[in-house]
Write a protein that holds these residues in place. Structure first.
Motif, PDB file in Angstrom:
ATOM      1  N   GLU A 114      72.222 -18.233 -18.727  1.00  0.00           N
ATOM      2  CA  GLU A 114      73.338 -19.073 -18.271  1.00  0.00           C
ATOM      3  C   GLU A 114      73.087 -19.580 -16.853  1.00  0.00           C
ATOM      4  O   GLU A 114      73.376 -20.747 -16.528  1.00  0.00           O
ATOM      5  CB  GLU A 114      74.642 -18.283 -18.320  1.00  0.00           C
ATOM      6  CG  GLU A 114      75.146 -18.004 -19.730  1.00  0.00           C
ATOM      7  CD  GLU A 114      76.348 -17.078 -19.743  1.00  0.00           C
ATOM      8  OE1 GLU A 114      76.797 -16.688 -18.628  1.00  0.00           O
ATOM      9  OE2 GLU A 114      76.842 -16.734 -20.827  1.00  0.00           O
ATOM     10  N   PHE A 115      72.550 -18.717 -16.011  1.00  0.00           N
ATOM     11  CA  PHE A 115      72.235 -19.105 -14.625  1.00  0.00           C
ATOM     12  C   PHE A 115      71.201 -20.233 -14.603  1.00  0.00           C
ATOM     13  O   PHE A 115      71.375 -21.243 -13.906  1.00  0.00           O
ATOM     14  CB  PHE A 115      71.740 -17.886 -13.856  1.00  0.00           C
ATOM     15  CG  PHE A 115      71.050 -18.212 -12.562  1.00  0.00           C
ATOM     16  CD1 PHE A 115      71.773 -18.695 -11.483  1.00  0.00           C
ATOM     17  CD2 PHE A 115      69.684 -18.034 -12.424  1.00  0.00           C
ATOM     18  CE1 PHE A 115      71.133 -18.999 -10.274  1.00  0.00           C
ATOM     19  CE2 PHE A 115      69.037 -18.333 -11.237  1.00  0.00           C
ATOM     20  CZ  PHE A 115      69.772 -18.816 -10.153  1.00  0.00           C
ATOM     21  N   ILE A 116      70.116 -20.067 -15.377  1.00  0.00           N
ATOM     22  CA  ILE A 116      69.080 -21.103 -15.419  1.00  0.00           C
ATOM     23  C   ILE A 116      69.643 -22.402 -15.990  1.00  0.00           C
ATOM     24  O   ILE A 116      69.409 -23.497 -15.458  1.00  0.00           O
ATOM     25  CB  ILE A 116      67.869 -20.629 -16.243  1.00  0.00           C
ATOM     26  CG1 ILE A 116      67.184 -19.429 -15.571  1.00  0.00           C
ATOM     27  CG2 ILE A 116      66.871 -21.763 -16.441  1.00  0.00           C
ATOM     28  CD1 ILE A 116      66.555 -19.723 -14.232  1.00  0.00           C
ATOM     29  N   GLU A 117      70.404 -22.293 -17.068  1.00  0.00           N
ATOM     30  CA  GLU A 117      70.955 -23.490 -17.715  1.00  0.00           C
ATOM     31  C   GLU A 117      71.921 -24.236 -16.794  1.00  0.00           C
ATOM     32  O   GLU A 117      71.949 -25.473 -16.771  1.00  0.00           O
ATOM     33  CB  GLU A 117      71.671 -23.090 -19.003  1.00  0.00           C
ATOM     34  CG  GLU A 117      72.188 -24.267 -19.811  1.00  0.00           C
ATOM     35  CD  GLU A 117      72.830 -23.832 -21.113  1.00  0.00           C
ATOM     36  OE1 GLU A 117      72.904 -24.661 -22.040  1.00  0.00           O
ATOM     37  OE2 GLU A 117      73.252 -22.664 -21.216  1.00  0.00           O
ATOM     38  N   THR A 118      72.700 -23.493 -16.011  1.00  0.00           N
ATOM     39  CA  THR A 118      73.701 -24.111 -15.146  1.00  0.00           C
ATOM     40  C   THR A 118      73.089 -24.680 -13.870  1.00  0.00           C
ATOM     41  O   THR A 118      73.399 -25.809 -13.469  1.00  0.00           O
ATOM     42  CB  THR A 118      74.791 -23.089 -14.769  1.00  0.00           C
ATOM     43  OG1 THR A 118      75.394 -22.587 -15.968  1.00  0.00           O
ATOM     44  CG2 THR A 118      75.851 -23.717 -13.886  1.00  0.00           C
ATOM     45  N   GLU A 119      72.200 -23.912 -13.249  1.00  0.00           N
ATOM     46  CA  GLU A 119      71.704 -24.293 -11.931  1.00  0.00           C
ATOM     47  C   GLU A 119      70.355 -25.023 -11.968  1.00  0.00           C
ATOM     48  O   GLU A 119      70.074 -25.835 -11.084  1.00  0.00           O
ATOM     49  CB  GLU A 119      71.577 -23.042 -11.045  1.00  0.00           C
ATOM     50  CG  GLU A 119      72.876 -22.267 -10.865  1.00  0.00           C
ATOM     51  CD  GLU A 119      73.910 -23.052 -10.071  1.00  0.00           C
ATOM     52  OE1 GLU A 119      73.531 -24.047  -9.412  1.00  0.00           O
ATOM     53  OE2 GLU A 119      75.093 -22.669 -10.114  1.00  0.00           O
ATOM     54  N   TYR A 120      69.553 -24.734 -12.969  1.00  0.00           N
ATOM     55  CA  TYR A 120      68.198 -25.307 -13.020  1.00  0.00           C
ATOM     56  C   TYR A 120      67.880 -25.747 -14.447  1.00  0.00           C
ATOM     57  O   TYR A 120      66.910 -25.284 -15.059  1.00  0.00           O
ATOM     58  CB  TYR A 120      67.164 -24.296 -12.506  1.00  0.00           C
ATOM     59  CG  TYR A 120      67.450 -23.842 -11.094  1.00  0.00           C
ATOM     60  CD1 TYR A 120      67.093 -24.621 -10.007  1.00  0.00           C
ATOM     61  CD2 TYR A 120      68.132 -22.645 -10.849  1.00  0.00           C
ATOM     62  CE1 TYR A 120      67.384 -24.224  -8.700  1.00  0.00           C
ATOM     63  CE2 TYR A 120      68.431 -22.240  -9.558  1.00  0.00           C
ATOM     64  CZ  TYR A 120      68.051 -23.038  -8.482  1.00  0.00           C
ATOM     65  OH  TYR A 120      68.342 -22.639  -7.192  1.00  0.00           O
ATOM     66  N   LEU A 144      66.201 -16.599  -8.446  1.00  0.00           N
ATOM     67  CA  LEU A 144      67.234 -15.841  -7.727  1.00  0.00           C
ATOM     68  C   LEU A 144      66.956 -15.838  -6.230  1.00  0.00           C
ATOM     69  O   LEU A 144      67.886 -15.968  -5.408  1.00  0.00           O
ATOM     70  CB  LEU A 144      67.296 -14.405  -8.253  1.00  0.00           C
ATOM     71  CG  LEU A 144      67.792 -14.221  -9.688  1.00  0.00           C
ATOM     72  CD1 LEU A 144      67.711 -12.752 -10.100  1.00  0.00           C
ATOM     73  CD2 LEU A 144      69.219 -14.745  -9.856  1.00  0.00           C
ATOM     74  N   MET A 145      65.688 -15.677  -5.854  1.00  0.00           N
ATOM     75  CA  MET A 145      65.336 -15.729  -4.437  1.00  0.00           C
ATOM     76  C   MET A 145      65.646 -17.097  -3.850  1.00  0.00           C
ATOM     77  O   MET A 145      66.153 -17.225  -2.729  1.00  0.00           O
ATOM     78  CB  MET A 145      63.856 -15.398  -4.254  1.00  0.00           C
ATOM     79  CG  MET A 145      63.480 -13.949  -4.538  1.00  0.00           C
ATOM     80  SD  MET A 145      64.229 -12.770  -3.390  1.00  0.00           S
ATOM     81  CE  MET A 145      65.673 -12.238  -4.314  1.00  0.00           C
ATOM     82  N   LEU A 146      65.330 -18.142  -4.607  1.00  0.00           N
ATOM     83  CA  LEU A 146      65.594 -19.491  -4.124  1.00  0.00           C
ATOM     84  C   LEU A 146      67.089 -19.757  -3.984  1.00  0.00           C
ATOM     85  O   LEU A 146      67.538 -20.300  -2.969  1.00  0.00           O
ATOM     86  CB  LEU A 146      64.970 -20.506  -5.087  1.00  0.00           C
ATOM     87  CG  LEU A 146      65.271 -21.986  -4.815  1.00  0.00           C
ATOM     88  CD1 LEU A 146      64.675 -22.412  -3.484  1.00  0.00           C
ATOM     89  CD2 LEU A 146      64.755 -22.860  -5.951  1.00  0.00           C
ATOM     90  N   HIS A 147      67.848 -19.375  -4.975  1.00  0.00           N
ATOM     91  CA  HIS A 147      69.267 -19.761  -5.041  1.00  0.00           C
ATOM     92  C   HIS A 147      70.159 -18.873  -4.176  1.00  0.00           C
ATOM     93  O   HIS A 147      70.945 -19.370  -3.352  1.00  0.00           O
ATOM     94  CB  HIS A 147      69.736 -19.706  -6.489  1.00  0.00           C
ATOM     95  CG  HIS A 147      71.078 -20.311  -6.713  1.00  0.00           C
ATOM     96  ND1 HIS A 147      71.265 -21.667  -6.813  1.00  0.00           N
ATOM     97  CD2 HIS A 147      72.311 -19.742  -6.837  1.00  0.00           C
ATOM     98  CE1 HIS A 147      72.557 -21.920  -7.004  1.00  0.00           C
ATOM     99  NE2 HIS A 147      73.217 -20.773  -7.027  1.00  0.00           N
ATOM    100  N   TYR A 148      70.061 -17.580  -4.369  1.00  0.00           N
ATOM    101  CA  TYR A 148      70.945 -16.644  -3.672  1.00  0.00           C
ATOM    102  C   TYR A 148      70.293 -16.029  -2.428  1.00  0.00           C
ATOM    103  O   TYR A 148      70.999 -15.676  -1.485  1.00  0.00           O
ATOM    104  CB  TYR A 148      71.346 -15.490  -4.597  1.00  0.00           C
ATOM    105  CG  TYR A 148      72.225 -15.882  -5.746  1.00  0.00           C
ATOM    106  CD1 TYR A 148      73.599 -16.085  -5.560  1.00  0.00           C
ATOM    107  CD2 TYR A 148      71.708 -16.041  -7.026  1.00  0.00           C
ATOM    108  CE1 TYR A 148      74.420 -16.427  -6.619  1.00  0.00           C
ATOM    109  CE2 TYR A 148      72.520 -16.385  -8.091  1.00  0.00           C
ATOM    110  CZ  TYR A 148      73.878 -16.582  -7.894  1.00  0.00           C
ATOM    111  OH  TYR A 148      74.690 -16.927  -8.936  1.00  0.00           O
TER     112      TYR A 148
END
Length: 346
Positions: A114-120, A144-148
């Motif tokens: 869901e995180f990948i689909e929503t953000e990237y 995760l390192m890039l985003h958060y």
């Protein structure tokens, strides 16, 4: 007696197989040899854990990394069961107790996708298309390192003390001091350019290699991460010769400098006599992604020159066989007896 020449027939199948194998070997060797440097000396600033602990007493240090600790648990054996195994649940609980003011995030199969689909969303096709599940775990770490930002820990890595002293370096990875860098523990501030380079490079490195270990390590794992690490440092501006030598010759490398662009390698050498592991431990588990060829590559790591000599020997032998068969085909003739004409008979 007349002499007729017959061309020796070429056995096509063995030659074609030899040519195909030789081509694959040559391509693989050329591809991997271009990255052989990733197994030796690495760019960046090496820091021991005792150095980091001692530098934490400097009150002028600026915190870069947010107080977030990420764990990933993708249950490949029982999909849909997101309950951590007891030993990993206990490890995570202990880390929480040592870092009570940190936010802890647990990433499972569902919320990871869901995180990948929503953000990237541009990466979702590559994410879903990975042949081995551990590749999705590797890729998720980097996003995760890039985003958060924050600190990522494999579940088999334990916390020994508070991780606050590690928050003062804009981006770092761990280095076992043997071969490629490690991706089992990572940290960064959000949107660091290194992690931008890492994430945009994933699709370009998504090769389906014949060996599972190579596919995992070089498409998304430690070899990939190390290759991008070296590329990133090669792109950094080089300081002018002698610039800052007098000012920084006595500078503690564990004290982050405002104009320092290089990244940090936190040393985690487990060999006897190496520097103490102040912050992290290892519970001896892990290896859930191991495939049939992991042991083979472990032995290659122990005896690299022996395996390299063997690989070169096989390549030379195949090339010799192909050349020999082709030459026999081009130049090889045999004598065929022919009946003498009746007029020549005695």
């Amino acid at each position: 007696m007349r002499i007729r020449l017959r061309r020796v027939p070429l056995r096509r199948a063995p030659v074609l197989w030899a040519v195909a194998l030789l081509t694959v070997l040559a391509f693989s060797i050329s591809r991997l040899s271009a990255s052989v440097h990733i197994f030796f000396r690495h760019a960046g600033i090496a820091l021991t854990q005792p150095q980091i602990a001692a530098a934490h007493h400097d009150k002028n240090s600026v915190q870069h990394v947010p107080k977030i600790i990420h764990h990933i648990f993708h249950n490949w054996r029982e999909p849909g069961n997101d309950a951590l195994p007891p030993h990993w649940a206990e490890t995570r609980k202990h880390c929480m107790e040592l870092n009570p003011d940190f936010e802890f995030k647990l990433w499972t199969d569902n919320n990871s996708r869901e995180f990948i689909e929503t953000e990237y969303a541009w990466f979702l096709r590559t994410y879903d298309g990975y042949r081995y599940p551990v590749q999705r775990v590797d890729a998720l770490k980097y996003f995760l390192m890039l985003h958060y930002g924050g600190i990522y820990l494999d579940l088999d890595n334990t916390c020994k003390v508070s991780l606050k002293p590690l928050l003062y370096y804009p981006a770092w990875v761990t280095d076992g001091a043997r071969g490629a860098l490690s991706n089992n523990i990572l940290a960064a501030r959000p949107h660091h350019p290194f992690w931008q380079l890492v994430t945009v490079s994933l699709a370009r490195y998504d090769w389906k290699w014949p060996l599972p270990y190579v596919s995992v390590m070089y498409a998304s794992g430690q070899w990939f991460l190390t290759a991008i690490w070296e590329q990133y440092h090669a792109l950094l501006p080089r300081p002018a010769p002698g610039a800052g030598q007098n000012q920084n010759q006595n500078q503690d490398p564990a004290q982050p400098q405002p104009h320092e662009h290089r990244l940090y390698r936190v040393l985690m050498d487990g060999r006897p006599g190496a520097d103490e592991w102040v912050f992290f431990g290892w519970d001896g588990s892990g290896g859930t992604w191991n495939n049939w060829d992991n042991r083979l590559f472990w032995s290659i790591g122990q005896y690299p020159l022996l395996y390299l000599a063997g690989l070169l020997g096989v390549t030379v032998l195949l090339a010799w066989l192909v050349v020999r068969c082709v030459r026999r085909y081009q130049n090889g003739y045999s004598l065929l007896p022919s009946a003498r004409p009746a007029s020549d008979a005695a």
